[in-house]
Design an enzyme around this catalytic site. Structure first.
Site, short mmCIF file in Angstrom:
data_model
loop_
_atom_site.label_atom_id
_atom_site.label_comp_id
_atom_site.label_asym_id
_atom_site.label_seq_id
_atom_site.Cartn_x
_atom_site.Cartn_y
_atom_site.Cartn_z
N ASN A 57 5.80 -2.15 6.10
CA ASN A 57 6.59 -3.21 5.47
C ASN A 57 6.42 -3.22 3.95
O ASN A 57 7.20 -3.88 3.26
CB ASN A 57 6.19 -4.58 6.04
CG ASN A 57 4.73 -4.90 5.82
OD1 ASN A 57 3.87 -4.07 6.11
ND2 ASN A 57 4.43 -6.08 5.33
N HIS A 58 5.42 -2.51 3.41
CA HIS A 58 5.26 -2.45 1.96
C HIS A 58 5.93 -1.22 1.35
O HIS A 58 6.02 -1.12 0.13
CB HIS A 58 3.77 -2.46 1.59
CG HIS A 58 3.09 -3.75 1.88
ND1 HIS A 58 3.31 -4.89 1.13
CD2 HIS A 58 2.21 -4.09 2.85
CE1 HIS A 58 2.58 -5.88 1.64
NE2 HIS A 58 1.90 -5.42 2.67
#
Length: 626
Positions: free
Chosen positions: A54-55
């Site tokens: 998700n980063h």
């Protein structure tokens, strides 16, 4: 990138055969394959397969624009990027595409591995795709002969109704799910209820917050596969900083160890001792790692400063010392001296605990009724009685409580329920005290029940008797009248025809009220206005009688006129909608029944108008759906 180049490139041959298409997922417009060790220009000894998190999720839309950091590592030949899902270019594509997952198929000897990957997707989308059965997994025809692994990077812990992925929503043909994103290390495969696959959660490699889940010892794992059998071998990470979390209650320490909570020096000394104990525990963990490594032939590592977190329950303590100043004494001993202490107070339980009400079977819940029929049968009094009948009231009577709720809803009496409860409890306590004599605690419930039944009976007799008589010229409507009036109120607008509000307002002759309409200048005397109060709004002063002070904030309400000799402009407009000629009004009881000039209180009129509009709207919707 330097670590990947140092340890994954080399001359050692790769013993895994690629059976899937090496061109699947390659960079568009270029000739080199997507799998790095299939490229003759690279010398790869350990292939690395990765999905994005998700980063580092792709930014942009379409196959040309959705790029992330793993794309650079992939085209440079250091990793094999899998699980990439192209974002839809427009909303139309999003409704039709779904998520397609194609595996990387590997074979080594007689064991065959199908590696599926789903990179991080927004929580709402992945939840929708799974619920809608739009996640398509492309599998070999003999899928039961393959060991199937799914790599996932989503929320496992629920953060909302659609902000996580349920554990049991994957295909039954999977053997193992490797779950990323969550930081807690749960490396041992865990079973899933009703599913044949298991879930392993490696967690983060280092502590990124001071949460309790980060204090679990960090591991990676070596997965050994032979046919359909597998074994997970956890490998603890030696170079991770030790992290110890503990909690202490000062109130409990005062009871057990005699700690004086009013002595700040004594409390500070107590907390320092606790922190020193945690430091010693963390150092013992590090020494244990070194001792085990020496037995396995590895070298000893120098001790690292630990992370210490002490949660302090300060319930019952009026004043505490500064946590930042407290941590300064541990400089050089721990890695987080400013955050070593965190204070909190325990929530006191509410008196009596939480009471769960029984859900009654209401008469309007009949499935054979249409929505319009249910709305036409809604009665506040009936709903209250059915609801209270399903409860077990131990102190309050059902009849009195029903009437109090009815006053609260119908009459807008905001103090009706509070006054009834207060009066009923006082009467109940007085009745219990007048029983006289001493009684056992277990008999209290029976005595209270008898007193409550007596008060309930007296209330019903008094209430029913009062309805049949008239007092001070007031006449109260019966339940049937109120029920019929409420039916009429659902069928007509608040300013057309007589309503139940008019009947209730006519119970007693209203006192003379001052006219609040705008004054109209007579033709004979243009410079002198008659002695009438100016209308509300538009910069003119309000003249409100004592009976109207509570309704002063509603700009659209005007009091009822007694017998105006000359009509104001607003009254004249209203009268034109009903008749062109009117005889002069007389001061009789019927003058208070003028529907066109009678405005109900704001709460009731607006409620009835809203109910009428809702009923008509529902009736229209039902007719269309039929």
């Amino acid at each position: 990138m330097a670590l990947l180049r140092e340890y994954t490139l080399g001359d050692r041959p790769i013993q895994m055969e690629l059976l899937s298409d090496p061109e699947e997922g390659k960079a568009a417009g270029f000739s080199f394959p997507a799998i790095n060790y299939e490229d003759p220009n690279f010398n790869v000894s350990i292939p690395v397969f990765s999905i994005h998190g998700n980063h580092d999720d792709p930014q942009g839309a379409g196959p040309q624009g959705a790029l992330c950091a793993l794309d650079m590592l992939s085209v440079s030949g250091l990793i094999n990027y899998m699980g990439k899902i192209d974002l839809p270019v427009n909303d139309a594509d999003a409704q039709n595409t779904g998520i397609a997952v194609k595996p990387v198929l590997l074979r080594k000897g007689n064991s065959r591995l199908a590696l599926y990957g789903i990179g991080n997707v927004k929580d709402h989308r992945i939840h929708f795709e799974l619920r809608s059965n739009r996640v398509r997994m492309f599998m070999p025809k003999d899928k039961d002969a393959w060991f199937n692994i799914l790599l996932l990077h989503q929320n496992r812990v629920p953060h909302g109704p659609q902000q996580f992925v349920p554990e049991g929503m994957f295909d039954d043909s999977l053997d193992l799910v490797v779950w990323g994103h969550e930081h807690d290390c749960r490396i041992d495969p865990e079973p899933v209820a009703g599913k044949r696959y298991r879930i392993t959660q490696p967690g983060s490699s280092v502590a990124t917050s001071l949460g309790e889940g980060e204090s679990i010892e960090k591991h990676v794992a070596l997965l050994e596969i032979c046919g359909k059998e597998y074994k997970m071998v956890p490998i603890p990470l030696r170079t991770v900083r030790p992290f110890v979390v503990d909690e202490v209650s000062l109130e409990a320490a005062a009871e057990d160890e005699g700690l004086d909570l009013n002595d700040k020096m004594a409390v500070s000394k107590f907390l320092k001792n606790k922190v020193n104990e945690l430091i010693q525990r963390a150092n013992d963990v590090w020494d244990g790692r070194n001792a085990k490594a020496l037995q396995e032939g590895d070298e000893e590592l120098p001790r690292m400063l630990p992370i210490i977190r002490l949660k302090v329950d300060t319930t019952g303590v009026s004043e505490m010392s500064n946590p930042v100043r407290f941590g300064q004494e541990f400089q050089g001993l721990i890695a987080n001296p400013r955050d070593v202490l965190v204070f909190h107070r325990a929530k006191r339980p509410t008196r009596g605990g939480k009471v769960t009400a029984d859900q009654p079977e209401l008469s309007i819940d009949d499935p054979s009724l249409t929505t319009s029929e249910k709305l036409s049968r809604v009665r506040v009094q009936t709903l209250v009685q059915e609801y209270l009948a399903a409860q077990e009231l131990q102190l309050l009577g059902e009849a009195g409580m029903s009437d109090a709720i009815e006053l609260f809803v119908d009459k807008d009496d905001i103090h009706a329920i509070q006054n009834h409860v207060s009066t009923a409890l006082k009467s109940l306590m007085k009745g219990v005290q007048t029983t006289g004599g001493e009684f056992e605690e277990e008999d209290l419930e029976d005595i209270v029940g008898k007193v409550r039944e007596k008060h309930e009976k007296d209330y019903l007799e008094k209430h029913n008797g009062g309805r049949s008589t008239k007092s001070k010229g007031k006449e109260k409507a019966t339940d049937a009248d109120r029920s019929d009036a409420s039916v009429e109120s659902m069928m007509e607008e608040f300013d057309l025809g007589p309503s139940d509000i008019d009947d209730q307002e006519s119970e007693a002759p209203p006192p003379p009220k001052k006219t609040a309409a705008r004054a109209k200048k007579p033709a004979a005397a243009p410079k002198k206005a008659p002695a009438k109060a100016p209308a509300r709004g538009r910069g003119k002063k309000k003249v409100v009688s004592e009976d109207e002070e509570d309704e002063g904030e509603e700009d659209y309400e005007e009091p009822e006129e007694e017998a105006p000799k000359k009509r104001t402009n607003r009254a004249a407009v209203l009268s034109k909608t009903t008749t062109t000629k009117r005889a002069p009004a007389k001061k009789t009881a019927s003058s208070s029944k003028q529907a066109t000039l009678s405005f109900a209180p704001s709460g009731r009129s607006s409620t009835r108008a809203a109910a009428t509009r809702a009923k008509r709207k529902v009736a229209d919707i039902t007719e269309i759906s039929d």
